[in-house]
Structures are given as C-alpha cells and as structure tokens.
Design an enzyme around this catalytic site. Structure first.
Site, PDB file in Angstrom:
ATOM      1  N   CYS A   1      17.055  35.948   6.214  1.00  0.00           N
ATOM      2  CA  CYS A   1      15.612  36.138   5.323  1.00  0.00           C
ATOM      3  C   CYS A   1      14.724  34.987   4.029  1.00  0.00           C
ATOM      4  O   CYS A   1      15.972  34.405   3.930  1.00  0.00           O
ATOM      5  CB  CYS A   1      16.125  37.351   4.134  1.00  0.00           C
ATOM      6  SG  CYS A   1      15.227  38.843   4.101  1.00  0.00           S
TER       7      CYS A   1
ATOM      8  N   ARG B   1       7.188  42.292  13.319  1.00  0.00           N
ATOM      9  CA  ARG B   1       5.441  43.024  13.103  1.00  0.00           C
ATOM     10  C   ARG B   1       4.339  43.236  13.529  1.00  0.00           C
ATOM     11  O   ARG B   1       4.298  44.467  13.094  1.00  0.00           O
ATOM     12  CB  ARG B   1       4.763  41.726  11.932  1.00  0.00           C
ATOM     13  CG  ARG B   1       5.419  41.228  10.432  1.00  0.00           C
ATOM     14  CD  ARG B   1       5.327  40.061  10.813  1.00  0.00           C
ATOM     15  NE  ARG B   1       5.422  38.473  11.515  1.00  0.00           N
ATOM     16  CZ  ARG B   1       4.671  37.459  11.291  1.00  0.00           C
ATOM     17  NH1 ARG B   1       5.090  37.009  10.531  1.00  0.00           N
ATOM     18  NH2 ARG B   1       5.460  36.646  12.917  1.00  0.00           N
TER      19      ARG B   1
ATOM     20  N   MET C   1      13.002  44.907   9.265  1.00  0.00           N
ATOM     21  CA  MET C   1      12.894  44.395   8.706  1.00  0.00           C
ATOM     22  C   MET C   1      12.413  46.072   7.026  1.00  0.00           C
ATOM     23  O   MET C   1      12.582  46.779   7.558  1.00  0.00           O
ATOM     24  CB  MET C   1      11.345  44.763   9.133  1.00  0.00           C
ATOM     25  CG  MET C   1      10.251  44.193   9.976  1.00  0.00           C
ATOM     26  SD  MET C   1       8.506  44.172  10.598  1.00  0.00           S
ATOM     27  CE  MET C   1       9.309  45.509  11.867  1.00  0.00           C
ATOM     28  N   ALA C   2      13.751  44.775   5.896  1.00  0.00           N
ATOM     29  CA  ALA C   2      13.552  45.821   4.821  1.00  0.00           C
ATOM     30  C   ALA C   2      12.112  46.321   4.782  1.00  0.00           C
ATOM     31  O   ALA C   2      11.492  45.464   4.422  1.00  0.00           O
ATOM     32  CB  ALA C   2      14.106  44.684   3.339  1.00  0.00           C
TER      33      ALA C   2
ATOM     34  N   GLN D   1      22.290  46.033   9.159  1.00  0.00           N
ATOM     35  CA  GLN D   1      22.914  44.477   8.550  1.00  0.00           C
ATOM     36  C   GLN D   1      23.495  44.291   7.299  1.00  0.00           C
ATOM     37  O   GLN D   1      22.838  45.533   6.008  1.00  0.00           O
ATOM     38  CB  GLN D   1      21.548  44.025   8.582  1.00  0.00           C
ATOM     39  CG  GLN D   1      21.424  42.715   8.502  1.00  0.00           C
ATOM     40  CD  GLN D   1      20.099  41.359   8.725  1.00  0.00           C
ATOM     41  OE1 GLN D   1      19.380  42.513   7.462  1.00  0.00           O
ATOM     42  NE2 GLN D   1      19.410  40.588   9.511  1.00  0.00           N
TER      43      GLN D   1
ATOM     44  N   ASN E   1      12.956  35.391  18.899  1.00  0.00           N
ATOM     45  CA  ASN E   1      12.178  36.627  18.044  1.00  0.00           C
ATOM     46  C   ASN E   1      11.075  35.664  17.734  1.00  0.00           C
ATOM     47  O   ASN E   1      11.481  34.880  16.872  1.00  0.00           O
ATOM     48  CB  ASN E   1      12.967  37.017  16.840  1.00  0.00           C
ATOM     49  CG  ASN E   1      12.629  37.490  15.479  1.00  0.00           C
ATOM     50  OD1 ASN E   1      12.884  36.893  14.514  1.00  0.00           O
ATOM     51  ND2 ASN E   1      11.610  38.470  15.484  1.00  0.00           N
TER      52      ASN E   1
ATOM     53  N   LYS F   1      21.374  37.230  12.570  1.00  0.00           N
ATOM     54  CA  LYS F   1      20.746  36.642  12.743  1.00  0.00           C
ATOM     55  C   LYS F   1      19.965  35.777  12.116  1.00  0.00           C
ATOM     56  O   LYS F   1      20.767  35.551  10.254  1.00  0.00           O
ATOM     57  CB  LYS F   1      19.749  37.895  12.121  1.00  0.00           C
ATOM     58  CG  LYS F   1      17.973  37.426  12.708  1.00  0.00           C
ATOM     59  CD  LYS F   1      17.332  38.888  13.022  1.00  0.00           C
ATOM     60  CE  LYS F   1      15.789  39.009  12.723  1.00  0.00           C
ATOM     61  NZ  LYS F   1      15.724  38.814  11.658  1.00  0.00           N
TER      62      LYS F   1
ATOM     63  N   ASP G   1       7.240  36.235  15.877  1.00  0.00           N
ATOM     64  CA  ASP G   1       5.277  36.244  16.934  1.00  0.00           C
ATOM     65  C   ASP G   1       5.034  36.731  18.503  1.00  0.00           C
ATOM     66  O   ASP G   1       4.051  36.783  18.939  1.00  0.00           O
ATOM     67  CB  ASP G   1       4.531  34.936  17.091  1.00  0.00           C
ATOM     68  CG  ASP G   1       4.433  34.179  15.643  1.00  0.00           C
ATOM     69  OD1 ASP G   1       4.607  34.790  14.127  1.00  0.00           O
ATOM     70  OD2 ASP G   1       4.595  32.916  15.084  1.00  0.00           O
TER      71      ASP G   1
HETATM   72  C1  FMN Z   1       8.149  43.127   5.937  1.00  0.00           C
HETATM   73  C2  FMN Z   1       9.678  42.215   6.409  1.00  0.00           C
HETATM   74  C3  FMN Z   1      11.259  42.771   6.194  1.00  0.00           C
HETATM   75  C4  FMN Z   1      11.867  41.225   7.061  1.00  0.00           C
HETATM   76  N1  FMN Z   1      13.522  42.049   6.482  1.00  0.00           N
HETATM   77  C5  FMN Z   1      14.265  41.404   7.453  1.00  0.00           C
HETATM   78  C6  FMN Z   1      15.917  41.627   6.786  1.00  0.00           C
HETATM   79  O1  FMN Z   1      16.217  42.990   6.469  1.00  0.00           O
HETATM   80  N2  FMN Z   1      16.949  40.793   7.919  1.00  0.00           N
HETATM   81  C7  FMN Z   1      15.772  40.284   8.613  1.00  0.00           C
HETATM   82  O2  FMN Z   1      16.946  39.709   9.110  1.00  0.00           O
HETATM   83  N3  FMN Z   1      14.626  39.771   8.885  1.00  0.00           N
HETATM   84  C8  FMN Z   1      13.615  40.310   8.263  1.00  0.00           C
HETATM   85  N4  FMN Z   1      12.664  40.502   8.440  1.00  0.00           N
HETATM   86  C9  FMN Z   1      12.576  39.292   9.575  1.00  0.00           C
HETATM   87  C10 FMN Z   1      12.255  39.973  10.969  1.00  0.00           C
HETATM   88  O3  FMN Z   1      13.495  40.517  10.675  1.00  0.00           O
HETATM   89  C11 FMN Z   1      11.124  39.304  11.850  1.00  0.00           C
HETATM   90  O4  FMN Z   1      12.858  37.945  11.636  1.00  0.00           O
HETATM   91  C12 FMN Z   1      10.678  38.301  12.471  1.00  0.00           C
HETATM   92  O5  FMN Z   1       9.036  39.259  11.036  1.00  0.00           O
HETATM   93  C13 FMN Z   1       9.965  37.680  12.568  1.00  0.00           C
HETATM   94  O6  FMN Z   1       9.076  38.512  14.049  1.00  0.00           O
HETATM   95  P1  FMN Z   1       8.497  39.055  14.008  1.00  0.00           P
HETATM   96  O7  FMN Z   1       6.898  37.587  14.311  1.00  0.00           O
HETATM   97  O8  FMN Z   1       7.815  39.377  15.103  1.00  0.00           O
HETATM   98  O9  FMN Z   1       7.553  39.925  12.760  1.00  0.00           O
HETATM   99  C14 FMN Z   1      11.861  40.936   7.732  1.00  0.00           C
HETATM  100  C15 FMN Z   1      10.419  40.872   7.848  1.00  0.00           C
HETATM  101  C16 FMN Z   1       9.191  41.275   7.338  1.00  0.00           C
HETATM  102  C17 FMN Z   1       8.047  40.851   7.758  1.00  0.00           C
END
Ligand code: FMN
Length: 355
Positions: free
Chosen positions: A105, A233, A22-23, A75, A208, A147, A210
């Site tokens: 993303c 998250r 998560m960036a 990444q 991945n 991803k 939720d």
């Molecule tokens: C703040 C934020 C930044 C994210 N940055 C990236 C990223 O840099 N690279 C990536 O592949 N996914 C990124 N994601 C997506 C997450 O890796 C993940 O796929 C997405 O949040 C769904 O998973 P979750 O429901 O467990 O949060 C980001 C998500 C969030 C909320």
C-alpha cells in the site's frame, strides 16, 4: 490456461486469476461478485494490527466472511512484528485460512504509521515481521503470503532481494505490483522485476499492475512467467473481466461483453448484498462508487453518476439504476465500448488505505 494451478499451503485454487485487495472496495459482497464471475481467489481488505480498532464497525465489516467460498484470506498491515503476529492470530481465530501481509500500500500512512510499502525500505523490520507472522501461523496450518511493490523508488528497487529473504522465511506465495512506492499509481507498471523474482523463486509468484484487458493478461503472463495474475482497478465496475480474461487465455477468443440486462442484474444483485452488509444509510453512500464505476465511460454515465449522488434511499438508488440501464438497453443489446475516464487512484487508495 495450461499452467499448473496455484497451491497456497494446502489450498488448491480453482484458477490463476485473482482479484486484488482494495481497501474500501473488495468487501465481502464485491469479492463474492468477482468470484462468481470468474476470479479464482480473493484476498480481503486490509485489517489493521492495532488492537484498539478491532472492535470497530469498519474492522468487523472487513472481517465479514459469511457465505464466502474458501480459502478465506485476510490481509494484515502494521509496523510492529509482535502486533502483526497478534493480528494474524486474531484473524486465524476468526476463520482466516491464509494470512497476507501488506507491503504494497502506497498510502503515506497506514493507521498513522509508515506501513504498507514503506516497510520495504526497512528490510530488517520487514523480515522480522514476516518471521513473527510465519511463526504464529504456520504451526497452526495457516500459510502466510505477502504482497509488495518492486521497491521504494527507482533507485531502491529491492523486491528481488526481499523476495529471496521472504521465501527463506517461509512465505508461501508472493504478489508483486510492478510499481515502486514512490510512483503511487502513476506511470506504468513494469514487469522486468516481476519476471526476475519469478525466475529466482520456487514459491508461486503473482503478477499485478495495469492488467486491464485479456491481451494484457496474456502478455504479462508470457513475459513474467508468473504463476497467476492479480487484477484490481480494472475489475471496478467490470467484475466480468475475470471470465473475459479466463476465456481469452483458454481459447484465444473474446467473449462478447455482457448484455445490458445482465449488467443491470449483476449490479442490482451486488447492491442488495452491499446494503445487507452496510445498512441503508451507509450502504447507499458507499454503493455510489460502485455505481459510478459501472457507468463510467458509458453514454450518459457521468450525468447519471451525479444524479445518483442526490439519492439517499436504497429503493431510489435501485429504481434509478434500473431505469437508466433500461434506457441504455433501448439503444444497445450489450454494453457498448467505454470511453477512457479519468480516475484518481492515488487519492482513492490513499483514502482507503489510511482508513
Ligand atoms: C482503492 C484502492 C485500495 C487499495 N487497497 C489495497 C490494500 O488494502 N492492500 C493492498 O495490498 N493493496 C491495495 N491496493 C493496491 C491493489 O491491490 C493493486 O496492487 C493495485 O491497484 C495495482 O493493480 P491494478 O493495476 O490491477 O489496479 C489498493 C488499490 C486501490 C486502487
């Protein structure tokens, strides 16, 4: 968990619970925190393929892996195959042991170009990028993972087709977030596409989207038969979710929530590490989001979060946090259940990914 451990190239991972990249969130201090609390693997935040940004403070902080347990996975994101191969080589030279390609993303633009999940719409370019990054990394003994989402939109759910192409091109592990690009973070993640990809591939597939409770983790694993789970998250402010899920998968029983004292100490230690990486000025500000997540949904949490925004020094932030948790500790031994709180992930991720 009774399934075999995941191997990415030569790297055998200690368990099958991964923290999602998560960036703006999964910097080195946060990754280390999650690893200490039970995550078996952590991919670092996205590094741009644009060379002119490699010397920036932001990129060099993102490339900070000091003291981090291996394997070091970085990444990369971009839209040009040659630049992506160069970015991969640059990161391998600086210690990356695994390179992960971002096709997940949803931000409108990553570094002013349509990158991230937008690449899924251009299958030829997506494959060209994979082939050139693999050609750069694999001869150096560095596996390449990827991803992605389930597709661009509900009508263009092409993850399965792409997954087969990527596997044939040499990708070593594939993570799928069960949403389309069009969905952003709205709606619900679906797991049928992930299950179909898992059934069709021989490389490890990671589910991945939720996953926010131990029960959900169990159900997603059972439904998709994925080799591992990735949590994003739900780990914000609750990094102990990894040990909670691991314990539940192993025993069918719930671990008690952390004590107030443990939650306070975990966050305090995280903040010290965070200030160490960012310095006082920037560290105090960027720590606010982590503190906000930690107190989200807790009694008095919202008022505390607002108060936190007025503090500009590390010592003030640490003291306020200690006082707040100590007060919470008067009424509770352990963290009480949280109330659901609104969170605008689209904005959060857009802002972070576009950076
Ligand atoms: C703040 C934020 C930044 C994210 N940055 C990236 C990223 O840099 N690279 C990536 O592949 N996914 C990124 N994601 C997506 C997450 O890796 C993940 O796929 C997405 O949040 C769904 O998973 P979750 O429901 O467990 O949060 C980001 C998500 C969030 C909320």
């Amino acid at each position: 968990m009774s399934r075999p451990l995941v191997k990415i190239g030569p790297h055998l991972l200690p368990n099958a619970l991964f923290v999602a990249p998560m960036a703006g969130v999964t910097d080195r201090p946060f990754r280390q925190l999650c690893r200490r609390l039970g995550a078996g693997y952590a991919v670092s935040e996205m590094v741009t393929s644009r060379k002119e940004l490699w010397g920036s403070l932001k990129t060099s902080r993102r490339a900070d892996h000091s003291g981090e347990p291996g394997p070091i996975a970085v990444q990369i994101a971009g839209t040009d195959a040659a630049m992506m191969a160069e970015a991969a080589a640059y990161n391998v030279d600086r210690g990356a042991q695994i390179i992960d390609i971002n096709m997940g993303c949803p931000a409108k633009k990553v570094c002013n170009k349509w990158a991230g999940s937008a690449l899924m719409r251009n299958e030829a370019l997506a494959l060209e990028i994979v082939e050139s990054v693999v050609a750069q990394c694999v001869p150096r003994g560095v596996p390449v993972t990827l991803k992605m989402r389930t597709g661009w939109s509900a009508d263009e759910r092409n993850a399965l087709r792409l997954a087969k192409l990527f596997e044939a091109a040499g990708i070593a592990m594939l993570t799928i977030h069960g949403r389309t690009r069009e969905q952003g973070y709205k709606g619900l993640a679906e797991y049928d596409t992930i299950a179909a990809v898992k059934a069709a591939l021989s490389i490890p597939v990671v589910a991945n989207g939720d996953i926010d409770t131990p029960e959900k983790a169990r159900d997603v694993l059972a439904y998709t038969q994925a080799d591992a789970l990735m949590i994003g998250r739900a780990a914000q402010g609750r990094p102990w979710i990894f040990r909670e899920v691991a314990h539940f998968l192993a025993t069918g029983e719930h671990l008690p929530p952390p004590t107030i004292v443990e939650a306070r100490d975990v966050l305090t230690e995280h903040l010290h590490d965070h200030y160490g990486l960012y310095g006082e000025l920037s560290g105090v500000r960027s720590a606010r989001k982590h503190i906000g997540w930690a107190v989200r949904g807790l009694p008095g949490g919202e008022a505390f979060r607002q108060h936190m925004n007025t503090l500009e020094r590390c010592d003030q932030q640490l003291q306020a946090l200690r006082d707040w948790f100590d007060e919470l500790g008067q009424a509770h031994d352990r963290l009480p259940p949280t109330l659901a709180a609104a969170n605008d992930e689209d904005a959060q991720a857009d802002e972070a990914c576009a950076a």
